[in-house]
Design a protein around this motif. Structure first.
Motif, PDB file in Angstrom:
ATOM      1  N   ARG A  97       0.843  -1.212   0.000  1.00 42.86           N
ATOM      2  CA  ARG A  97       0.000   0.000   0.000  1.00 42.86           C
ATOM      3  C   ARG A  97       0.868   1.247   0.000  1.00 42.86           C
ATOM      4  N   LEU A  98       1.899   1.267   0.839  1.00 42.74           N
ATOM      5  CA  LEU A  98       2.805   2.410   0.895  1.00 42.74           C
ATOM      6  C   LEU A  98       3.532   2.588  -0.437  1.00 42.74           C
ATOM      7  N   ALA A  99       4.002   1.500  -1.012  1.00 37.79           N
ATOM      8  CA  ALA A  99       4.687   1.560  -2.303  1.00 37.79           C
ATOM      9  C   ALA A  99       3.763   2.126  -3.375  1.00 37.79           C
ATOM     10  N   SER A 100       2.500   1.727  -3.369  1.00 40.92           N
ATOM     11  CA  SER A 100       1.528   2.226  -4.348  1.00 40.92           C
ATOM     12  C   SER A 100       1.286   3.717  -4.175  1.00 40.92           C
ATOM     13  N   ILE A 101       1.142   4.154  -2.927  1.00 37.57           N
ATOM     14  CA  ILE A 101       0.911   5.575  -2.658  1.00 37.57           C
ATOM     15  C   ILE A 101       2.112   6.405  -3.094  1.00 37.57           C
ATOM     16  N   LEU A 102       3.306   5.931  -2.788  1.00 38.78           N
ATOM     17  CA  LEU A 102       4.509   6.664  -3.178  1.00 38.78           C
ATOM     18  C   LEU A 102       4.667   6.697  -4.695  1.00 38.78           C
ATOM     19  N   SER A 103       4.319   5.595  -5.353  1.00 42.43           N
ATOM     20  CA  SER A 103       4.381   5.561  -6.814  1.00 42.43           C
ATOM     21  C   SER A 103       3.407   6.567  -7.416  1.00 42.43           C
ATOM     22  N   GLU A 104       2.208   6.617  -6.868  1.00 33.02           N
ATOM     23  CA  GLU A 104       1.219   7.591  -7.341  1.00 33.02           C
ATOM     24  C   GLU A 104       1.708   9.014  -7.114  1.00 33.02           C
ATOM     25  N   ALA A 105       2.274   9.269  -5.955  1.00 33.20           N
ATOM     26  CA  ALA A 105       2.779  10.609  -5.662  1.00 33.20           C
ATOM     27  C   ALA A 105       3.892  10.993  -6.639  1.00 33.20           C
ATOM     28  N   ARG A 106       4.733  10.032  -6.981  1.00 33.88           N
ATOM     29  CA  ARG A 106       5.849  10.284  -7.891  1.00 33.88           C
ATOM     30  C   ARG A 106       5.351  10.631  -9.292  1.00 33.88           C
ATOM     31  N   THR A 107       4.284   9.972  -9.738  1.00 29.64           N
ATOM     32  CA  THR A 107       3.828  10.168 -11.114  1.00 29.64           C
ATOM     33  C   THR A 107       2.713  11.199 -11.264  1.00 29.64           C
ATOM     34  N   ALA A 108       1.930  11.419 -10.220  1.00 33.04           N
ATOM     35  CA  ALA A 108       0.741  12.261 -10.381  1.00 33.04           C
ATOM     36  C   ALA A 108       0.771  13.552  -9.566  1.00 33.04           C
ATOM     37  N   ARG A 109       1.847  13.817  -8.873  1.00 34.65           N
ATOM     38  CA  ARG A 109       1.908  15.026  -8.047  1.00 34.65           C
ATOM     39  C   ARG A 109       3.071  15.902  -8.481  1.00 34.65           C
ATOM     40  N   SER A 110       2.878  17.190  -8.303  1.00 33.89           N
ATOM     41  CA  SER A 110       3.914  18.155  -8.678  1.00 33.89           C
ATOM     42  C   SER A 110       5.130  18.006  -7.754  1.00 33.89           C
ATOM     43  N   PRO A 111       6.280  18.512  -8.184  1.00 31.24           N
ATOM     44  CA  PRO A 111       7.451  18.460  -7.309  1.00 31.24           C
ATOM     45  C   PRO A 111       7.194  19.119  -5.948  1.00 31.24           C
ATOM     46  N   ASP A 112       6.462  20.226  -5.935  1.00 35.38           N
ATOM     47  CA  ASP A 112       6.157  20.878  -4.657  1.00 35.38           C
ATOM     48  C   ASP A 112       5.299  19.979  -3.774  1.00 35.38           C
ATOM     49  N   ALA A 113       4.307  19.311  -4.363  1.00 36.75           N
ATOM     50  CA  ALA A 113       3.459  18.404  -3.594  1.00 36.75           C
ATOM     51  C   ALA A 113       4.271  17.208  -3.096  1.00 36.75           C
ATOM     52  N   GLN A 114       5.192  16.720  -3.903  1.00 38.52           N
ATOM     53  CA  GLN A 114       6.055  15.621  -3.474  1.00 38.52           C
ATOM     54  C   GLN A 114       6.932  16.049  -2.312  1.00 38.52           C
ATOM     55  N   ASP A 115       7.432  17.278  -2.367  1.00 42.08           N
ATOM     56  CA  ASP A 115       8.260  17.787  -1.274  1.00 42.08           C
ATOM     57  C   ASP A 115       7.438  17.910   0.008  1.00 42.08           C
ATOM     58  N   GLU A 116       6.202  18.349  -0.114  1.00 43.49           N
ATOM     59  CA  GLU A 116       5.314  18.446   1.054  1.00 43.49           C
ATOM     60  C   GLU A 116       5.058  17.060   1.643  1.00 43.49           C
ATOM     61  N   LEU A 117       4.824  16.073   0.783  1.00 40.68           N
ATOM     62  CA  LEU A 117       4.619  14.705   1.250  1.00 40.68           C
ATOM     63  C   LEU A 117       5.869  14.178   1.947  1.00 40.68           C
ATOM     64  N   ALA A 118       7.026  14.465   1.389  1.00 37.82           N
ATOM     65  CA  ALA A 118       8.281  14.020   2.002  1.00 37.82           C
ATOM     66  C   ALA A 118       8.431  14.615   3.401  1.00 37.82           C
ATOM     67  N   THR A 119       8.061  15.881   3.558  1.00 34.78           N
ATOM     68  CA  THR A 119       8.116  16.525   4.871  1.00 34.78           C
ATOM     69  C   THR A 119       7.171  15.832   5.844  1.00 34.78           C
ATOM     70  N   LEU A 120       5.972  15.495   5.385  1.00 32.27           N
ATOM     71  CA  LEU A 120       5.020  14.793   6.241  1.00 32.27           C
ATOM     72  C   LEU A 120       5.567  13.432   6.672  1.00 32.27           C
ATOM     73  N   ILE A 121       6.170  12.717   5.738  1.00 35.43           N
ATOM     74  CA  ILE A 121       6.725  11.396   6.054  1.00 35.43           C
ATOM     75  C   ILE A 121       7.892  11.532   7.035  1.00 35.43           C
ATOM     76  N   GLU A 122       8.762  12.510   6.815  1.00 35.53           N
ATOM     77  CA  GLU A 122       9.886  12.725   7.736  1.00 35.53           C
ATOM     78  C   GLU A 122       9.380  13.057   9.137  1.00 35.53           C
ATOM     79  N   THR A 123       8.350  13.883   9.218  1.00 39.30           N
ATOM     80  CA  THR A 123       7.769  14.245  10.513  1.00 39.30           C
ATOM     81  C   THR A 123       7.183  13.021  11.196  1.00 39.30           C
ATOM     82  N   TYR A 124       6.483  12.200  10.430  1.00 39.90           N
ATOM     83  CA  TYR A 124       5.903  10.975  10.990  1.00 39.90           C
ATOM     84  C   TYR A 124       7.006  10.078  11.550  1.00 39.90           C
ATOM     85  N   ILE A 125       8.055   9.873  10.776  1.00 36.29           N
ATOM     86  CA  ILE A 125       9.145   8.997  11.210  1.00 36.29           C
ATOM     87  C   ILE A 125       9.803   9.556  12.467  1.00 36.29           C
TER      88      ILE A 125
END
Length: 74
Positions: free
Chosen positions: A4-32
């Motif tokens: 599920r995580l791999a699918s979500i990350l794949s979708e983010a990589r292909t369907a989201r802008s670089p800025d949105a990907q950066d925001e997601l990365a920040t959320l993931i880093e915060t979660y970790i």
């Protein structure tokens, strides 16, 4: 990796802008960072940490700090 995580990350990589990907990365880093397992210290390590915690704090004078950084600039 969880499918599920791999699918979500794949979708983010292909369907989201670089800025949105950066925001997601920040959320993931915060979660970790906020969901890390508790530290696993030995009794000896805990005793050393407590010893250091109990030591009085002796701040360095501001002039000494300024001098240190002046010597180590660029």
């Amino acid at each position: 990796m969880n499918a599920r995580l791999a699918s979500i990350l794949s979708e983010a990589r292909t369907a989201r802008s670089p800025d949105a990907q950066d925001e997601l990365a920040t959320l993931i880093e915060t979660y970790i960072a906020t969901h890390a397992p508790a530290p696993d210290f030995t009794d000896e390590e805990l005793a050393e940490l407590q010893r250091r915690y109990d030591e009085p704090f002796d701040p360095v004078p501001d002039a000494e700090v300024s001098e240190f950084f002046a010597r180590h600039r660029g």
